[in-house]
Design an enzyme around this catalytic site. Structure first.
Site, PDB file in Angstrom:
ATOM      1  N   SER A  54       0.835  -1.342   0.000  1.00 58.15           N
ATOM      2  CA  SER A  54      -0.114   0.121  -0.058  1.00 58.15           C
ATOM      3  C   SER A  54       0.828   1.374  -0.072  1.00 58.15           C
ATOM      4  CB  SER A  54      -0.678   0.066   1.141  1.00 58.15           C
ATOM      5  OG  SER A  54      -1.496  -0.915   1.481  1.00 58.15           O
TER       6      SER A  54
ATOM      7  N   HIS B 156      -2.181  -3.279  -6.623  1.00 61.18           N
ATOM      8  CA  HIS B 156      -2.828  -3.073  -5.300  1.00 61.18           C
ATOM      9  C   HIS B 156      -4.166  -3.278  -5.107  1.00 61.18           C
ATOM     10  CE1 HIS B 156      -3.508   0.442  -2.145  1.00 61.18           C
ATOM     11  NE2 HIS B 156      -3.243  -0.628  -1.423  1.00 61.18           N
TER      12      HIS B 156
ATOM     13  N   GLU C  20      -5.285  -1.115  -8.225  1.00 66.83           N
ATOM     14  CA  GLU C  20      -4.363   0.165  -8.908  1.00 66.83           C
ATOM     15  C   GLU C  20      -3.239  -0.473  -9.444  1.00 66.83           C
ATOM     16  OE1 GLU C  20      -5.096   3.991  -5.855  1.00 66.83           O
ATOM     17  OE2 GLU C  20      -3.840   2.465  -5.477  1.00 66.83           O
TER      18      GLU C  20
HETATM   19  N1  LIG Z   1      -5.197  -4.866   5.086  1.00 62.67           N
HETATM   20  C1  LIG Z   1      -5.545  -4.009   4.154  1.00 62.67           C
HETATM   21  O1  LIG Z   1      -6.608  -3.541   4.009  1.00 62.67           O
HETATM   22  C2  LIG Z   1      -4.416  -3.938   2.756  1.00 62.67           C
HETATM   23  C3  LIG Z   1      -5.133  -3.138   1.865  1.00 62.67           C
HETATM   24  C4  LIG Z   1      -4.306  -3.402   0.457  1.00 62.67           C
HETATM   25  C5  LIG Z   1      -3.202  -3.518   0.670  1.00 62.67           C
HETATM   26  N2  LIG Z   1      -2.562  -4.197   1.792  1.00 62.67           N
HETATM   27  C6  LIG Z   1      -1.138  -4.791   1.683  1.00 62.67           C
HETATM   28  O2  LIG Z   1      -1.228  -6.233   1.584  1.00 62.67           O
HETATM   29  C7  LIG Z   1       0.037  -6.689   2.391  1.00 62.67           C
HETATM   30  C8  LIG Z   1      -0.600  -7.746   3.467  1.00 62.67           C
HETATM   31  O3  LIG Z   1      -1.798  -7.085   4.331  1.00 62.67           O
HETATM   32  P1  LIG Z   1      -2.412  -8.029   5.147  1.00 62.67           P
HETATM   33  O4  LIG Z   1      -3.331  -7.167   5.835  1.00 62.67           O
HETATM   34  O5  LIG Z   1      -3.151  -9.395   4.358  1.00 62.67           O
HETATM   35  O6  LIG Z   1      -1.477  -8.485   6.175  1.00 62.67           O
HETATM   36  P2  LIG Z   1      -1.520  -9.643   7.111  1.00 62.67           P
HETATM   37  O7  LIG Z   1      -0.922  -9.473   8.412  1.00 62.67           O
HETATM   38  O8  LIG Z   1      -3.109 -10.262   7.463  1.00 62.67           O
HETATM   39  O9  LIG Z   1      -0.960 -11.136   6.313  1.00 62.67           O
HETATM   40  C9  LIG Z   1       0.468 -10.897   6.175  1.00 62.67           C
HETATM   41  C10 LIG Z   1       0.999 -12.444   5.960  1.00 62.67           C
HETATM   42  O10 LIG Z   1       2.090 -12.670   5.446  1.00 62.67           O
HETATM   43  C11 LIG Z   1       2.867 -13.524   5.987  1.00 62.67           C
HETATM   44  N3  LIG Z   1       4.367 -13.578   5.882  1.00 62.67           N
HETATM   45  C12 LIG Z   1       5.070 -12.767   6.464  1.00 62.67           C
HETATM   46  N4  LIG Z   1       6.497 -12.740   5.912  1.00 62.67           N
HETATM   47  C13 LIG Z   1       6.319 -13.692   5.144  1.00 62.67           C
HETATM   48  C14 LIG Z   1       7.218 -14.492   4.138  1.00 62.67           C
HETATM   49  N5  LIG Z   1       8.637 -13.963   4.353  1.00 62.67           N
HETATM   50  N6  LIG Z   1       6.840 -15.464   3.327  1.00 62.67           N
HETATM   51  C15 LIG Z   1       5.659 -15.807   3.199  1.00 62.67           C
HETATM   52  N7  LIG Z   1       4.721 -15.029   4.211  1.00 62.67           N
HETATM   53  C16 LIG Z   1       5.043 -14.388   5.078  1.00 62.67           C
HETATM   54  C17 LIG Z   1       2.634 -13.651   7.503  1.00 62.67           C
HETATM   55  O11 LIG Z   1       2.494 -14.914   8.098  1.00 62.67           O
HETATM   56  C18 LIG Z   1       0.753 -13.388   7.309  1.00 62.67           C
HETATM   57  O12 LIG Z   1       0.116 -14.599   7.426  1.00 62.67           O
HETATM   58  C19 LIG Z   1       0.638  -5.485   2.993  1.00 62.67           C
HETATM   59  O13 LIG Z   1       1.593  -5.145   2.245  1.00 62.67           O
HETATM   60  C20 LIG Z   1      -0.293  -4.540   3.039  1.00 62.67           C
HETATM   61  O14 LIG Z   1       0.159  -3.124   3.094  1.00 62.67           O
HETATM   62  C21 LIG Z   1      -3.291  -4.347   3.013  1.00 62.67           C
END
Ligand SMILES: NC(=O)c1ccc[n+]([C@@H]2O[C@H](COP(=O)([O-])OP(=O)(O)OC[C@H]3O[C@@H](n4cnc5c(N)ncnc54)[C@H](O)[C@@H]3O)[C@@H](O)[C@H]2O)c1
Length: 374
Positions: A120, A141, A153
């Site tokens: 993000s 995104h 995006e």
């Molecule tokens: N949550 C939102 O609303 C949102 C919206 C758009 C984008 N994002 C982006 O999406 C990404 C993930 O966000 P999320 O909310 O799903 O996070 P989350 O914490 O729910 O999930 C992250 C996952 O990544 C895993 N992980 C960590 N290191 C790892 C590795 N080296 N190899 C494999 N897996 C690994 C973790 O175990 C976890 O299950 C981030 O970059 C965030 O900025 C989030």
């Protein structure tokens, strides 16, 4: 290039959502996570979403079975990316860890594979330096909840090739999304333009010009936003809003400095509905609204819309995104009733310019007139 196999790295909220919509729309998907429990939780979330889909009649039982048949999970990144055409990374928002994942994925993925990130806030160009294929590196995104939100995006890095862009757009469309293109820059489109809504609202409140209730009510009743800035901030989470604004502050400077009220609420753990308190209180005794300040709702709406329109114009000036893409992104990704350029049409460009000039005179260069209006 045709994409058939997708590896989704990270089985959290976003990763499991991306894996789900990909398998649903016919891709073969392998979801990978370092953490076995997180992987199982992610698979469970998908199973539960699939069953909800069946219950609601969106999927037949046989469609649900073939969807699940297209989905595999593993804790081994090498295995997951080995035969993938596209790798979509959705792990923690951390530059160092993401770079490690991309460096490894780059070594083990086939030469034709595209590497995409769902970040993000991190720079696509910086992440691409972890690989030897920056031309095949791109931002995809998605928005949360992935299955429901239509927008994606497509974030284009300095070296991203046209073929990579076309392929990412085609994949997004096949996943049922509406892709919009943006050049790599802080906050891309939606987060960059959404921030002034909340920031301006808080500044008006801090200056004693209007109460939270007056501002929220003007934005919902007059501007037809589904929620006012304060209620929306509470719903999204003030910690998330603060983090997003702080990233823009670091990258773009003082015009994005998070207001003191927001900082204080986050420091006090009052991060919105999930903490039962943010700008408003939730549950318990109903809160007494503040004494109204008597601000004119039409004036409030224009006062908030104009800096939003200005930010959108700056994105066009800086060739980060096109007008249509911005309007579409704000409607689909932030539930704006109208895009910023449609709002500008309604207000009239001369009036927008006049209002920006007034703001600049009073508050300085954070309200400078965009090139496009000069
Ligand atoms: N949550 C939102 O609303 C949102 C919206 C758009 C984008 N994002 C982006 O999406 C990404 C993930 O966000 P999320 O909310 O799903 O996070 P989350 O914490 O729910 O999930 C992250 C996952 O990544 C895993 N992980 C960590 N290191 C790892 C590795 N080296 N190899 C494999 N897996 C690994 C973790 O175990 C976890 O299950 C981030 O970059 C965030 O900025 C989030």
């Amino acid at each position: 290039m045709d994409v058939n196999k997708i590896a989704v790295v990270g089985a959290g909220l976003m990763g499991s959502g991306i894996a789900y919509i990909s398998a649903w729309h016919g891709f073969d998907v392998t979801m990978v996570d370092v953490n076995q429990d997180a992987l199982e939780d992610g698979m469970e979330r998908i199973r539960s979403d699939v069953m909800t889909g069946v219950d609601k009649g969106k999927l037949s039982l046989s469609e649900a079975q073939s969807l699940m048949g297209r989905l595999k999970s593993t804790t081994n990144l090498e295995d997951a990316v080995g035969d993938a055409d596209l790798i979509i990374e959705a792990i923690f928002e951390n530059m160092k860890v993401k770079k490690e994942v991309f460096s490894k994925a780059d070594k083990h993925a086939p030469p034709h594979a595209i590497l995409a990130t769902n970040t993000s806030s991190l720079s696509i160009d910086e992440l691409a330096t972890a690989t030897d294929r920056p031309e095949k590196f791109i931002g995809m995104h998605y928005f949360s909840p992935v299955a429901a939100m239509k927008l994606i995006e497509i974030v284009i890095g300095e070296k991203t090739s046209d073929e990579t862009i076309e392929t990412a757009i085609k994949v997004g469309e096949k996943q049922g999304k509406e892709p919009v293109k943006a050049r790599d820059s802080p906050g891309f489109i939606v987060n960059r333009i959404l921030m002034p809504v909340l920031r301006e609202a808080i500044l008006l409140y801090e200056d004693g010009i209007a109460t939270k209730e007056e501002i929220d009510s003007a934005m919902t009743s007059k501007a037809k936003f589904p929620a006012g800035p304060f209620a929306l901030g509470d719903f999204v989470g003030l910690d998330i809003a603060y983090h997003a604004m702080s990233t823009l502050y670091q990258e773009l400077g003082d015009c994005f400095k998070p207001p003191e009220t927001l900082k204080q609420l986050v420091e006090d753990g009052k991060i919105g509905t999930k903490a039962k308190e943010g700008f408003y209180k939730y549950g318990g005794e109903p809160e007494e609204p503040e004494e109204p300040k008597g601000a004119d709702p039409d004036w409030l709406v224009t006062r908030i819309q104009v800096p939003v329109i200005r930010e959108a114009m700056i994105l066009v000036d800086e060739e980060i995104a096109k007008k249509d893409a911005i309007d579409k992104a704000m409607k689909l990704g932030a539930s704006f009733p109208k895009g910023p350029f449609e709002m500008a049409e309604d207000i009239g460009h001369d009036k927008v310019k006049e209002e920006i000039e007034k703001l600049e005179e009073k508050h300085g260069e954070c309200y400078s007139v965009p090139e496009m209006l000069k």
